[in-house]
Design a protein around this motif. Structure first.
Motif, short mmCIF file in Angstrom:
data_model
loop_
_atom_site.label_atom_id
_atom_site.label_comp_id
_atom_site.label_asym_id
_atom_site.label_seq_id
_atom_site.Cartn_x
_atom_site.Cartn_y
_atom_site.Cartn_z
N ILE A 94 0.83 -1.21 0.00
CA ILE A 94 0.00 0.00 0.00
C ILE A 94 0.87 1.25 0.00
O ILE A 94 0.54 2.25 -0.64
CB ILE A 94 -1.00 -0.01 1.18
N VAL A 95 2.02 1.20 0.68
CA VAL A 95 2.94 2.34 0.67
C VAL A 95 3.50 2.53 -0.74
O VAL A 95 3.57 3.66 -1.25
CB VAL A 95 4.08 2.14 1.68
N LYS A 96 3.86 1.44 -1.39
CA LYS A 96 4.38 1.50 -2.77
C LYS A 96 3.37 2.14 -3.71
O LYS A 96 3.69 3.05 -4.48
CB LYS A 96 4.72 0.09 -3.26
N VAL A 133 13.74 -5.90 -13.10
CA VAL A 133 13.32 -5.87 -14.50
C VAL A 133 12.01 -5.12 -14.71
O VAL A 133 11.86 -4.36 -15.67
CB VAL A 133 13.20 -7.32 -15.04
N ILE A 134 11.05 -5.30 -13.81
CA ILE A 134 9.69 -4.84 -14.11
C ILE A 134 9.23 -3.59 -13.38
O ILE A 134 8.12 -3.11 -13.64
CB ILE A 134 8.66 -5.95 -13.84
N TYR A 135 10.03 -3.02 -12.48
CA TYR A 135 9.48 -1.93 -11.67
C TYR A 135 8.92 -0.76 -12.49
O TYR A 135 7.80 -0.29 -12.22
CB TYR A 135 10.49 -1.41 -10.64
N PRO A 136 9.62 -0.26 -13.50
CA PRO A 136 9.04 0.83 -14.30
C PRO A 136 7.72 0.42 -14.97
O PRO A 136 6.79 1.24 -15.08
CB PRO A 136 10.12 1.12 -15.35
N ILE A 137 7.63 -0.84 -15.40
CA ILE A 137 6.38 -1.33 -16.00
C ILE A 137 5.28 -1.34 -14.95
O ILE A 137 4.12 -0.98 -15.22
CB ILE A 137 6.58 -2.74 -16.59
N ASP A 138 5.62 -1.75 -13.74
CA ASP A 138 4.64 -1.79 -12.65
C ASP A 138 4.13 -0.40 -12.31
O ASP A 138 2.95 -0.21 -12.02
CB ASP A 138 5.28 -2.44 -11.42
N MET A 139 5.01 0.59 -12.36
CA MET A 139 4.60 1.97 -12.09
C MET A 139 3.59 2.44 -13.12
O MET A 139 2.56 3.05 -12.78
CB MET A 139 5.83 2.88 -12.08
N ILE A 140 3.84 2.13 -14.39
CA ILE A 140 2.90 2.51 -15.45
C ILE A 140 1.56 1.79 -15.24
O ILE A 140 0.49 2.38 -15.42
CB ILE A 140 3.48 2.19 -16.84
N LYS A 141 1.62 0.52 -14.84
CA LYS A 141 0.39 -0.22 -14.57
C LYS A 141 -0.43 0.45 -13.47
O LYS A 141 -1.64 0.61 -13.59
CB LYS A 141 0.72 -1.66 -14.16
N SER A 142 0.24 0.88 -12.40
CA SER A 142 -0.45 1.55 -11.30
C SER A 142 -1.09 2.86 -11.78
O SER A 142 -2.22 3.19 -11.39
CB SER A 142 0.53 1.84 -10.15
N ARG A 143 -0.36 3.60 -12.61
CA ARG A 143 -0.91 4.85 -13.14
C ARG A 143 -2.15 4.58 -13.99
O ARG A 143 -3.17 5.29 -13.88
CB ARG A 143 0.14 5.59 -13.98
N MET A 144 -2.06 3.57 -14.85
CA MET A 144 -3.19 3.24 -15.72
C MET A 144 -4.41 2.79 -14.91
O MET A 144 -5.55 3.12 -15.23
CB MET A 144 -2.79 2.14 -16.71
N GLN A 145 -4.16 2.05 -13.84
CA GLN A 145 -5.26 1.48 -13.08
C GLN A 145 -5.85 2.44 -12.05
O GLN A 145 -6.87 2.12 -11.42
CB GLN A 145 -4.82 0.18 -12.41
N THR A 146 -5.23 3.61 -11.85
CA THR A 146 -5.82 4.64 -11.00
C THR A 146 -6.32 5.82 -11.83
O THR A 146 -6.91 6.75 -11.28
CB THR A 146 -4.81 5.16 -9.96
N ASP A 147 -6.11 5.75 -13.12
CA ASP A 147 -6.55 6.82 -14.01
C ASP A 147 -8.07 6.78 -14.16
O ASP A 147 -8.73 5.76 -13.91
CB ASP A 147 -5.88 6.65 -15.37
N GLY A 148 -8.65 7.91 -14.57
CA GLY A 148 -10.08 7.94 -14.83
C GLY A 148 -10.46 7.04 -15.99
O GLY A 148 -9.62 6.67 -16.82
N PHE A 149 -11.74 6.73 -16.07
CA PHE A 149 -12.22 5.84 -17.14
C PHE A 149 -12.57 6.61 -18.41
O PHE A 149 -12.65 6.03 -19.50
CB PHE A 149 -13.44 5.06 -16.65
N GLY A 205 8.64 4.95 -5.23
CA GLY A 205 8.03 3.85 -4.49
C GLY A 205 8.87 2.59 -4.49
O GLY A 205 8.44 1.56 -3.97
N LEU A 206 10.08 2.68 -5.05
CA LEU A 206 10.94 1.50 -5.13
C LEU A 206 11.42 1.05 -3.75
O LEU A 206 11.58 -0.15 -3.51
CB LEU A 206 12.14 1.80 -6.04
N GLY A 207 11.62 2.00 -2.84
CA GLY A 207 12.11 1.67 -1.50
C GLY A 207 11.27 0.63 -0.78
O GLY A 207 11.77 -0.44 -0.39
N PRO A 208 9.96 0.90 -0.58
CA PRO A 208 9.13 -0.10 0.10
C PRO A 208 9.03 -1.42 -0.66
O PRO A 208 8.88 -2.48 -0.06
CB PRO A 208 7.76 0.57 0.22
N THR A 209 9.15 -1.34 -1.98
CA THR A 209 9.11 -2.57 -2.78
C THR A 209 10.32 -3.45 -2.49
O THR A 209 10.19 -4.67 -2.33
CB THR A 209 9.07 -2.22 -4.29
#
Length: 299
Positions: free
Chosen positions: A27-29, A223-239, A269-273
């Motif tokens: 949740i912190v990440k 390998v995937i952290y930047p991809i994960d960040m984009i995923k989080s942005r997409m999944q909190t974005d408006g519809f 958010g890499l630190g808590p990860t």
């Protein structure tokens, strides 16, 4: 009980262990990944703010969704992985490779098995993580959703299946690449330990499952952290534009974040990860290995 059912059951045990250990870090990440730049000076400030403003139970906000969903996801991961490993083992036996049982898989075979596991998992993990992230990032004082089932109902009613699967393209990229590396790293470490000591897999010290799982987790996130960040942005974005949609697509999200926030945003958010990773992934593999041994009457 069939081998596949045993793999699913053992994977569920690993998934539950992963969620219980890793949820507070997650949740912190997510808060740090999705907050505007400058909101938090670091993970300690973020965690402290959550504790002060929302209480200790906030660290397990949205846990029901991953506890049910990630349990299913990890069971699918391991079932798909073990199925693929058995397939390659049969091919190895026919071709005289991989030892007497063919299970000494090559790096390519392990990577492909991991990719297969990730893609199989992605069908479920996409919606599960979408709902979890919506719950984790909503206002504590004026929440939009009463819980995971309310979130699923409202999103499906307003936006259909596409709304539930928002961010699925980047999710599949993350799962395929990430789990290819993840399971390759873990299985190669297991192979090395068994070869070094001349022992069977069920004779490997459980503590090594924790250590190897921790190492595999670091390989995954490297390998995937930047991809994960984009995923989080997409999944909190408006519809849609009417409810504040910022990104037209995954590629548009990457370009926008790069242009407006710079490269540092891709590691926010890499630190808590990195702190979460060894505990959560060590617990995952420990749960799987011990459950597998129990189900196969090895312990």
């Amino acid at each position: 009980m069939s081998k596949t059912v045993k793999d699913l059951t053992a994977g569920t045990a690993g998934g539950i262990a992963q969620v219980l250990v890793g949820q507070p870090f997650d949740i912190v990440k997510v808060r740090m990944q999705t907050a505007p730049a400058g909101t938090y000076s670091g993970m300690l400030q973020c965690a402290g703010g959550i504790l002060k403003n929302e209480g200790p139970l906030a660290f397990y906000k949205g846990t029901l969704t991953p506890l049910l969903g990630i349990g299913v996801c990890v069971s699918i991961q391991f079932a798909a992985l073990e199925y693929s490993k058995r397939y390659f083992a049969r091919q190895n036996v026919l071709n005289g490779r991989g030892g007497p049982d063919g299970m000494a898989l090559g790096s390519g075979q392990l990577f492909v098995s991991g990719v297969f596991a990730g893609l199989a998992n992605g069908v479920v993990s996409g919606p599960v993580e979408h709902i979890r992230i919506r719950l984790q990032t909503q206002s504590a004082t004026n929440p939009v959703y009463a819980g995971p089932f309310d979130a699923m109902k409202k999103i499906f009613t307003q936006h259909g299946v596409a709304g539930i699967y928002k961010g699925q393209v980047v999710t599949l990229w993350r799962e395929a690449l990430g789990y290819g590396i993840y399971f390759w790293a873990y299985e190669k470490l297991m192979q090395r330990e068994m070869a070094k000591k001349g022992i069977r897999r069920d004779q490997v010290n459980p503590a090594n499952a924790v250590l190897f799982g921790a190492a595999a987790g670091y390989a995954l996130w490297a390998v995937i952290y930047p991809i994960d960040m984009i995923k989080s942005r997409m999944q909190t974005d408006g519809f849609s534009h009417s409810d504040g949609q910022k990104y037209k697509s995954t590629l548009d999200c990457v370009r926008t974040v790069w242009r407006t926030e710079g490269i540092a945003a891709f590691t926010r958010g890499l630190g808590p990860t990195l702190i979460r990773s060894p505990f959560a992934n060590g617990a995952t593999f420990l749960g799987f290995e011990l459950a597998s041994r129990l189900l196969h009457n090895d312990i």
